[in-house]
Scaffold this motif. Structure first.
Motif, PDB file in Angstrom:
ATOM      1  N   PRO A 193       0.810  -1.221   0.000  1.00 36.43           N
ATOM      2  CA  PRO A 193       0.000   0.000   0.000  1.00 36.43           C
ATOM      3  C   PRO A 193       0.845   1.273   0.000  1.00 36.43           C
ATOM      4  CG  PRO A 193       0.122  -0.860   2.213  1.00 36.43           C
ATOM      5  CD  PRO A 193       0.912  -1.817   1.341  1.00 36.43           C
ATOM      6  N   ALA A 194       2.160   1.111   0.138  1.00 38.44           N
ATOM      7  CA  ALA A 194       3.136   2.210   0.120  1.00 38.44           C
ATOM      8  C   ALA A 194       4.511   1.551   0.051  1.00 38.44           C
ATOM      9  CB  ALA A 194       3.017   3.074   1.384  1.00 38.44           C
ATOM     10  N   ALA A 195       5.548   2.330  -0.191  1.00 37.47           N
ATOM     11  CA  ALA A 195       6.901   1.777  -0.225  1.00 37.47           C
ATOM     12  C   ALA A 195       7.292   1.257   1.158  1.00 37.47           C
ATOM     13  CB  ALA A 195       7.881   2.852  -0.685  1.00 37.47           C
ATOM     14  N   GLY A 196       8.128   0.238   1.188  1.00 35.46           N
ATOM     15  CA  GLY A 196       8.582  -0.294   2.470  1.00 35.46           C
ATOM     16  C   GLY A 196       9.515  -1.470   2.280  1.00 35.46           C
ATOM     17  N   LYS A 197       9.999  -2.014   3.403  1.00 33.65           N
ATOM     18  CA  LYS A 197      10.944  -3.126   3.371  1.00 33.65           C
ATOM     19  C   LYS A 197      10.355  -4.300   4.144  1.00 33.65           C
ATOM     20  CE  LYS A 197      15.731  -4.090   4.629  1.00 33.65           C
ATOM     21  NZ  LYS A 197      16.919  -3.564   5.300  1.00 33.65           N
ATOM     22  N   VAL A 198      10.460  -5.503   3.589  1.00 36.47           N
ATOM     23  CA  VAL A 198       9.919  -6.699   4.248  1.00 36.47           C
ATOM     24  C   VAL A 198      10.805  -7.042   5.451  1.00 36.47           C
ATOM     25  CG1 VAL A 198       9.361  -9.145   3.966  1.00 36.47           C
ATOM     26  CG2 VAL A 198       8.968  -7.533   2.065  1.00 36.47           C
ATOM     27  N   VAL A 199      10.194  -7.094   6.649  1.00 41.06           N
ATOM     28  CA  VAL A 199      10.982  -7.367   7.856  1.00 41.06           C
ATOM     29  C   VAL A 199      10.595  -8.686   8.535  1.00 41.06           C
ATOM     30  CG1 VAL A 199      11.721  -5.022   8.413  1.00 41.06           C
ATOM     31  CG2 VAL A 199       9.461  -5.797   9.171  1.00 41.06           C
ATOM     32  N   ALA A 200       9.487  -9.303   8.132  1.00 37.45           N
ATOM     33  CA  ALA A 200       9.144 -10.626   8.671  1.00 37.45           C
ATOM     34  C   ALA A 200       8.323 -11.390   7.643  1.00 37.45           C
ATOM     35  CB  ALA A 200       8.362 -10.504   9.982  1.00 37.45           C
ATOM     36  N   VAL A 201       8.627 -12.687   7.527  1.00 38.77           N
ATOM     37  CA  VAL A 201       7.840 -13.603   6.693  1.00 38.77           C
ATOM     38  C   VAL A 201       7.694 -14.863   7.534  1.00 38.77           C
ATOM     39  CG1 VAL A 201       7.849 -15.032   4.616  1.00 38.77           C
ATOM     40  CG2 VAL A 201       8.707 -12.685   4.502  1.00 38.77           C
ATOM     41  N   GLY A 202       6.465 -15.325   7.759  1.00 41.66           N
ATOM     42  CA  GLY A 202       6.299 -16.503   8.606  1.00 41.66           C
ATOM     43  C   GLY A 202       5.050 -17.283   8.281  1.00 41.66           C
ATOM     44  N   GLU A 203       5.016 -18.515   8.849  1.00 46.16           N
ATOM     45  CA  GLU A 203       3.816 -19.350   8.749  1.00 46.16           C
ATOM     46  C   GLU A 203       3.390 -19.546  10.197  1.00 46.16           C
ATOM     47  OE1 GLU A 203       3.781 -23.532   8.648  1.00 46.16           O
ATOM     48  OE2 GLU A 203       1.766 -22.845   9.168  1.00 46.16           O
ATOM     49  N   TYR A 204       2.432 -18.734  10.631  1.00 46.78           N
ATOM     50  CA  TYR A 204       2.126 -18.612  12.048  1.00 46.78           C
ATOM     51  C   TYR A 204       0.853 -19.359  12.449  1.00 46.78           C
ATOM     52  CZ  TYR A 204       5.565 -14.756  11.917  1.00 46.78           C
ATOM     53  OH  TYR A 204       6.690 -13.993  11.761  1.00 46.78           O
ATOM     54  N   PHE A 205       0.786 -19.742  13.729  1.00 43.73           N
ATOM     55  CA  PHE A 205      -0.324 -20.563  14.238  1.00 43.73           C
ATOM     56  C   PHE A 205      -1.683 -19.892  14.025  1.00 43.73           C
ATOM     57  CE2 PHE A 205      -3.101 -22.048  17.715  1.00 43.73           C
ATOM     58  CZ  PHE A 205      -3.144 -23.394  17.391  1.00 43.73           C
ATOM     59  N   PHE A 206      -1.846 -18.666  14.488  1.00 42.90           N
ATOM     60  CA  PHE A 206      -3.129 -17.966  14.322  1.00 42.90           C
ATOM     61  C   PHE A 206      -3.198 -17.197  13.001  1.00 42.90           C
ATOM     62  CE2 PHE A 206      -3.110 -18.013  19.095  1.00 42.90           C
ATOM     63  CZ  PHE A 206      -4.238 -18.807  19.246  1.00 42.90           C
ATOM     64  N   ASN A 207      -2.106 -16.530  12.633  1.00 45.77           N
ATOM     65  CA  ASN A 207      -2.133 -15.613  11.486  1.00 45.77           C
ATOM     66  C   ASN A 207      -1.861 -16.290  10.142  1.00 45.77           C
ATOM     67  OD1 ASN A 207      -2.782 -13.444  13.067  1.00 45.77           O
ATOM     68  ND2 ASN A 207      -0.668 -12.761  13.335  1.00 45.77           N
ATOM     69  N   GLY A 208      -1.484 -17.571  10.161  1.00 42.53           N
ATOM     70  CA  GLY A 208      -1.198 -18.270   8.917  1.00 42.53           C
ATOM     71  C   GLY A 208      -0.006 -17.656   8.198  1.00 42.53           C
ATOM     72  N   ASN A 209       0.030 -17.769   6.874  1.00 45.08           N
ATOM     73  CA  ASN A 209       1.140 -17.198   6.099  1.00 45.08           C
ATOM     74  C   ASN A 209       1.079 -15.676   6.210  1.00 45.08           C
ATOM     75  OD1 ASN A 209       2.056 -19.715   5.178  1.00 45.08           O
ATOM     76  ND2 ASN A 209       0.565 -19.706   3.508  1.00 45.08           N
ATOM     77  N   THR A 210       2.183 -15.120   6.717  1.00 39.90           N
ATOM     78  CA  THR A 210       2.172 -13.713   7.130  1.00 39.90           C
ATOM     79  C   THR A 210       3.400 -12.965   6.631  1.00 39.90           C
ATOM     80  OG1 THR A 210       0.901 -14.253   9.115  1.00 39.90           O
ATOM     81  CG2 THR A 210       2.209 -12.223   9.206  1.00 39.90           C
ATOM     82  N   VAL A 211       3.201 -11.695   6.274  1.00 42.04           N
ATOM     83  CA  VAL A 211       4.293 -10.800   5.880  1.00 42.04           C
ATOM     84  C   VAL A 211       4.155  -9.507   6.672  1.00 42.04           C
ATOM     85  CG1 VAL A 211       5.204  -9.384   3.969  1.00 42.04           C
ATOM     86  CG2 VAL A 211       4.512 -11.747   3.538  1.00 42.04           C
ATOM     87  N   ILE A 212       5.278  -8.973   7.160  1.00 36.16           N
ATOM     88  CA  ILE A 212       5.275  -7.658   7.817  1.00 36.16           C
ATOM     89  C   ILE A 212       6.221  -6.733   7.047  1.00 36.16           C
ATOM     90  CG2 ILE A 212       5.675  -6.349   9.957  1.00 36.16           C
ATOM     91  CD1 ILE A 212       5.013  -8.883  11.531  1.00 36.16           C
TER      92      ILE A 212
END
Ligand SMILES: [Zn+2]
Length: 276
Positions: A193-212
């Motif tokens: 939704p705006a410029a940025g840098k990927v700081v987390a990628v995970g497959e989490y218990f509640f959040n499932g496949n996730t990117v921050i």
């Protein structure tokens, strides 16, 4: 002296355009915009709220320019209460402010995977590790050149659950809804939704496949329940770049994007950042 330093600041900051601001809403889960009056330093002062570093941006060409050269953009937690005094601090100055209550609605959901409502010991240990990873990402502090504190929507679709709902899963109370759900359909596109840098990628218990994604100055966005992830940690994204696809991984009742926005490690209403 103050005149000289202020004139200096104006001289060197005039060519820059105004930074687009989010909508102010001094309520739990909202945003406070506070001009740093009496602070005319040429570099952004460090400011703190509830132990977290706060975003401070130049106020030039915004509605706050007359009041102070710097503006704090503060995320207020959903747990904040209207009768508690709120306090932002800089080195040597205090900026108290007040907030108003907001009545968020209740939502009752039925989740078929019972472990997503009553996790076992292993699930809880896993969640604890993942939570630490997410909080570390929410606490990212970077200082990119910032031109906006507004977002485009990361996906198209119906807003199926707004931010802030008081939640009950299978009739058991759980944490309030910390993001906005967009029901865009399985496989729907998710874009930065705006410029940025990927700081987390995970497959989490509640959040499932996730990117921050870290957008700078304590502003991060999170994308959950994805069916496919198109980015890696460290990727630099431009607005509109693909992050992945909408899915139903983790604790869900159907495919949707859970989009959350965090400022000073505080989840706030994403729609305050979307230009109307
Ligand atoms: Zn959600």
């Amino acid at each position: 002296m103050r005149f000289i330093s202020f004139a200096f600041l104006l001289l060197f900051s005039l060519p820059a355009a105004a930074i687009n601001l989010p909508q102010e809403s001094r309520v739990p889960g909202g945003i406070a915009l506070i001009p740093l009056t009496n602070l005319n330093s040429q570099t952004a002062p460090s400011a703190w709220y509830r132990g977290n570093r706060v975003m401070v941006i130049p106020s030039q060409a915004t509605a706050y320019a007359e009041q102070a050269p710097w503006l704090a953009v503060i995320g207020i937690p959903l747990s904040a209460k209207a009768n508690q005094p709120q306090l932002m601090k800089t080195d040597g100055q205090r900026f108290p402010f007040t907030i108003q209550d907001k009545a968020y609605k209740e939502q009752r959901l039925t989740v078929t995977n019972k472990r997503h409502v009553n996790p076992n010991t292993q699930d809880l240990a896993r969640y604890k590790r993942e939570k630490a990873e997410m909080v570390a990402a929410f606490k990212s502090w970077s200082t990119p050149k910032l031109s906006t504190v507004q977002f485009d929507l990361p996906a198209s679709g119906r807003f199926s659950s707004p931010f802030g709902l008081k939640r009950f899963f299978n009739d058991q109370p759980r944490n309030p809804h910390s993001g906005l759900d967009i029901a865009g359909g399985q496989g729907g596109a998710i874009q930065a939704p705006a410029a940025g840098k990927v700081v987390a990628v995970g497959e989490y218990f509640f959040n499932g496949n996730t990117v921050i994604v870290d957008h700078g100055y304590g502003l991060t966005t999170m994308y959950c329940h994805m069916s496919k992830i198109d980015v890696n940690i460290g990727d630099q994204l431009n607005s509109g770049d693909s992050i992945g696809k909408i899915g139903k991984t983790g604790r869900v009742t159907g495919p949707h994007l859970h989009w959350s926005v965090s400022l000073n490690n505080t989840r706030v209403d994403p729609l305050l950042f979307v230009a109307q």
